[in-house]
Design a protein around this motif. Structure first.
Motif, mmCIF file in Angstrom:
data_model
loop_
_atom_site.group_PDB
_atom_site.id
_atom_site.type_symbol
_atom_site.label_atom_id
_atom_site.label_comp_id
_atom_site.label_asym_id
_atom_site.label_seq_id
_atom_site.Cartn_x
_atom_site.Cartn_y
_atom_site.Cartn_z
ATOM 1 N N ARG A 198 27.428 -24.596 25.346
ATOM 2 C CA ARG A 198 28.007 -23.781 26.423
ATOM 3 C C ARG A 198 26.983 -22.767 26.943
ATOM 4 N NH1 ARG A 198 33.545 -21.296 27.717
ATOM 5 N NH2 ARG A 198 32.920 -19.308 28.614
ATOM 6 N N GLU A 199 26.307 -22.098 26.004
ATOM 7 C CA GLU A 199 25.340 -21.075 26.429
ATOM 8 C C GLU A 199 24.197 -21.705 27.226
ATOM 9 O OE1 GLU A 199 24.123 -18.423 23.314
ATOM 10 O OE2 GLU A 199 22.669 -17.380 24.609
ATOM 11 N N LEU A 200 23.688 -22.845 26.727
ATOM 12 C CA LEU A 200 22.574 -23.513 27.420
ATOM 13 C C LEU A 200 23.024 -24.023 28.796
ATOM 14 C CD1 LEU A 200 21.144 -25.491 24.370
ATOM 15 C CD2 LEU A 200 19.939 -23.677 25.624
ATOM 16 N N ALA A 201 24.221 -24.634 28.854
ATOM 17 C CA ALA A 201 24.688 -25.217 30.114
ATOM 18 C C ALA A 201 24.928 -24.130 31.166
ATOM 19 C CB ALA A 201 25.974 -26.021 29.870
ATOM 20 N N LEU A 202 25.655 -23.075 30.782
ATOM 21 C CA LEU A 202 26.005 -22.053 31.782
ATOM 22 C C LEU A 202 24.783 -21.270 32.242
ATOM 23 C CD1 LEU A 202 29.454 -20.737 30.487
ATOM 24 C CD2 LEU A 202 28.965 -22.476 32.218
ATOM 25 N N ALA A 203 23.874 -20.960 31.308
ATOM 26 C CA ALA A 203 22.660 -20.243 31.704
ATOM 27 C C ALA A 203 21.817 -21.117 32.629
ATOM 28 C CB ALA A 203 21.855 -19.832 30.472
ATOM 29 N N THR A 204 21.823 -22.418 32.398
ATOM 30 C CA THR A 204 21.048 -23.326 33.240
ATOM 31 C C THR A 204 21.646 -23.403 34.645
ATOM 32 O OG1 THR A 204 20.416 -24.603 31.312
ATOM 33 C CG2 THR A 204 20.181 -25.684 33.455
ATOM 34 N N LEU A 205 22.995 -23.501 34.719
ATOM 35 C CA LEU A 205 23.641 -23.576 36.037
ATOM 36 C C LEU A 205 23.399 -22.298 36.832
ATOM 37 C CD1 LEU A 205 26.984 -25.287 34.968
ATOM 38 C CD2 LEU A 205 25.253 -26.251 36.503
ATOM 39 N N SER A 206 23.566 -21.127 36.205
ATOM 40 C CA SER A 206 23.396 -19.896 36.972
ATOM 41 C C SER A 206 21.917 -19.641 37.267
ATOM 42 C CB SER A 206 24.050 -18.701 36.285
ATOM 43 O OG SER A 206 23.352 -18.364 35.121
ATOM 44 N N GLY A 207 21.036 -19.990 36.316
ATOM 45 C CA GLY A 207 19.604 -19.802 36.553
ATOM 46 C C GLY A 207 19.096 -20.687 37.680
ATOM 47 N N ALA A 208 19.529 -21.948 37.690
ATOM 48 C CA ALA A 208 19.091 -22.872 38.739
ATOM 49 C C ALA A 208 19.607 -22.407 40.096
ATOM 50 C CB ALA A 208 19.588 -24.291 38.427
ATOM 51 N N SER A 209 20.859 -21.916 40.151
ATOM 52 C CA SER A 209 21.403 -21.391 41.402
ATOM 53 C C SER A 209 20.596 -20.205 41.887
ATOM 54 C CB SER A 209 22.854 -20.926 41.205
ATOM 55 O OG SER A 209 23.708 -22.004 41.265
ATOM 56 N N ALA A 210 20.282 -19.290 40.968
ATOM 57 C CA ALA A 210 19.528 -18.094 41.346
ATOM 58 C C ALA A 210 18.142 -18.480 41.862
ATOM 59 C CB ALA A 210 19.422 -17.143 40.154
ATOM 60 N N LEU A 211 17.528 -19.462 41.216
ATOM 61 C CA LEU A 211 16.208 -19.939 41.638
ATOM 62 C C LEU A 211 16.286 -20.488 43.068
ATOM 63 C CD1 LEU A 211 13.315 -20.503 40.444
ATOM 64 C CD2 LEU A 211 14.139 -22.785 39.892
ATOM 65 N N ALA A 212 17.296 -21.312 43.340
ATOM 66 C CA ALA A 212 17.443 -21.923 44.663
ATOM 67 C C ALA A 212 17.773 -20.875 45.721
ATOM 68 C CB ALA A 212 18.526 -23.004 44.618
ATOM 69 N N LEU A 213 18.595 -19.865 45.347
ATOM 70 C CA LEU A 213 18.972 -18.817 46.310
ATOM 71 C C LEU A 213 17.765 -17.987 46.724
ATOM 72 C CD1 LEU A 213 22.396 -17.544 44.917
ATOM 73 C CD2 LEU A 213 21.983 -18.446 47.218
ATOM 74 N N GLY A 214 16.775 -17.904 45.845
ATOM 75 C CA GLY A 214 15.614 -17.058 46.107
ATOM 76 C C GLY A 214 14.522 -17.733 46.917
ATOM 77 N N THR A 215 14.755 -18.940 47.395
ATOM 78 C CA THR A 215 13.725 -19.653 48.154
ATOM 79 C C THR A 215 14.370 -20.436 49.290
ATOM 80 O OG1 THR A 215 12.156 -21.498 48.045
ATOM 81 C CG2 THR A 215 13.880 -21.482 46.393
ATOM 82 N N THR A 216 13.544 -20.802 50.293
ATOM 83 C CA THR A 216 14.063 -21.664 51.355
ATOM 84 C C THR A 216 13.653 -23.122 51.097
ATOM 85 O OG1 THR A 216 12.112 -21.165 52.671
ATOM 86 C CG2 THR A 216 14.094 -19.891 53.152
ATOM 87 N N ASP A 217 12.984 -23.388 49.984
ATOM 88 C CA ASP A 217 12.579 -24.764 49.656
ATOM 89 C C ASP A 217 13.804 -25.675 49.601
ATOM 90 O OD1 ASP A 217 10.030 -23.879 49.472
ATOM 91 O OD2 ASP A 217 9.917 -23.915 47.273
ATOM 92 N N ALA A 218 13.618 -26.917 50.043
ATOM 93 C CA ALA A 218 14.728 -27.879 50.013
ATOM 94 C C ALA A 218 15.180 -28.111 48.573
ATOM 95 C CB ALA A 218 14.275 -29.202 50.638
ATOM 96 N N LEU A 219 16.467 -28.372 48.425
ATOM 97 C CA LEU A 219 17.014 -28.624 47.086
ATOM 98 C C LEU A 219 16.343 -29.841 46.450
ATOM 99 C CD1 LEU A 219 20.792 -27.910 47.825
ATOM 100 C CD2 LEU A 219 19.187 -26.453 46.575
ATOM 101 N N ALA A 220 16.086 -30.857 47.286
ATOM 102 C CA ALA A 220 15.442 -32.068 46.747
ATOM 103 C C ALA A 220 14.059 -31.739 46.187
ATOM 104 C CB ALA A 220 15.338 -33.137 47.836
ATOM 105 N N LEU A 221 13.339 -30.818 46.861
ATOM 106 C CA LEU A 221 12.009 -30.429 46.392
ATOM 107 C C LEU A 221 12.109 -29.690 45.056
ATOM 108 C CD1 LEU A 221 8.976 -30.315 47.075
ATOM 109 C CD2 LEU A 221 9.416 -28.134 48.228
ATOM 110 N N LEU A 222 13.096 -28.800 44.959
ATOM 111 C CA LEU A 222 13.298 -28.078 43.693
ATOM 112 C C LEU A 222 13.577 -29.067 42.568
ATOM 113 C CD1 LEU A 222 15.508 -25.134 44.994
ATOM 114 C CD2 LEU A 222 13.148 -24.976 44.195
#
Ligand SMILES: NC(=O)c1ccc[n+]([C@@H]2O[C@H](COP(=O)([O-])OP(=O)(O)OC[C@H]3O[C@@H](n4cnc5c(N)ncnc54)[C@H](OP(=O)(O)O)[C@@H]3O)[C@@H](O)[C@H]2O)c1
Length: 268
Positions: A198-222
């Protein structure tokens, strides 16, 4: 501050009221119409609002009415309010119920529809908004202020777009939990504890979202940046693609959009 009356004091109303009170609005400026006595007691105790079991002439002081009952309950809830609420700005968080039905039930052309989601409870929601032509800039600013403690807002020009918003962000938290559940199940199958998964999954989901929110790079590129050829991520993505999981997700959102349209046809 304008006086606000909530019709229905359930989950979504409580998320909005909690945000308003935390942001400094006096509870005394909020009235909730709610049939359940237990819920009324909780609302009064927790937020200092006043609560009533039924609508009536007291509604005439309302400058903003927030409709927060289930779509199925809207007609029954609106009947005793009609005649008392026409001067107010009408704000609806009900899924599916179209603004034409709200105009017909309230006698007010000043209607704003809001499609929120449950992270509103912790100030991290996003709401899709639509205003009828009779709504002015002051009303829009007022509703943005009401919603500010719940997270972000995004305005839409076409009311029908709110059906897509419902399918995406309204229902969306459930899709995220669905993915997280599967990740935790895999974790347990691979010998980790459920808590670790649970800890690994939720931290990964929120971390990946935060990473994507902080850039204009395409999701496919990320995604490609995590996926080196022949590596571990590549094996997983190849398996997902073979199972056509992306197409299944797209179909699922269409199913949600179709369902909200049906609700709209059924309840206005
Ligand atoms: N939850 C979400 O994620 C979400 C997201 C976006 C939009 N929405 C929309 O928000 C609306 C409310 O959802 P919710 O999850 O907050 O539902 P909910 O918790 O069931 O709240 C509805 C409340 O309305 C009360 N009610 C029933 N009949 C009433 C009447 N005649 N007059 C006044 N109040 C009455 C219910 O009381 P009883 O319990 O006694 O019946 C209940 O407390 C729905 O239209 C939904 O589409 C919800």
């Amino acid at each position: 501050v304008r006086n606000i009356v909530f019709i229905g004091g359930g989950n979504m109303a409580q998320a909005l009221i909690g945000g308003l009170v935390k942001a400094g609005r006096p509870g005394a400026s909020i009235v909730v119409i709610e049939p359940s006595e237990g819920t009324r007691r909780r609302l009064v105790g927790q937020f200092g609002v006043s609560a009533r079991s039924a609508a009536g002439p007291a509604l005439e002081m309302a400058e903003i009415i927030v409709w927060a009952v289930k779509p199925q309950t809207f007609d029954a809830a609106a009947a005793p309010c009609a005649g008392h609420v026409g001067a107010a700005l009408q704000v609806s968080v009900m899924a599916g119920v179209r603004s034409d039905a709200i105009v017909a039930a309230t006698g007010s052309e000043r209607v704003i529809r809001v499609m929120p989601n449950t992270p509103a409870l912790i100030g991290q929601g996003i709401s899709g908004l639509y205003a009828r032509a009779a709504v002015d800039a002051g009303d829009k600013a007022e509703v943005e202020a009401v919603l500010a403690p719940t997270g972000r807002v995004l305005w839409f020009e076409r009311e029908s777009d709110l059906d897509a918003v419902t399918a995406l962000s309204g229902s969306g938290p459930a899709y995220v939990f669905f993915v997280a559940e599967a990740m935790v199940r895999a974790a347990v199958e691979m010998g980790l504890t459920e808590a670790q998964g649970r800890e690994l999954a939720l931290a990964t989901l929120s971390g990946a979202s935060a990473l994507a929110l902080g850039t204009t790079d395409a999701l496919a590129l990320l995604r490609e940046r995590v996926t080196s050829k022949g590596g571990t991520t590549h094996a997983a993505i190849t398996s997902l693609q073979a199972d056509r999981v992306d197409a299944a997700f797209v179909r699922a959102l269409h199913a949600a959009r179709d369902r909200v349209r049906e609700l709209g046809d059924e309840f206005g």
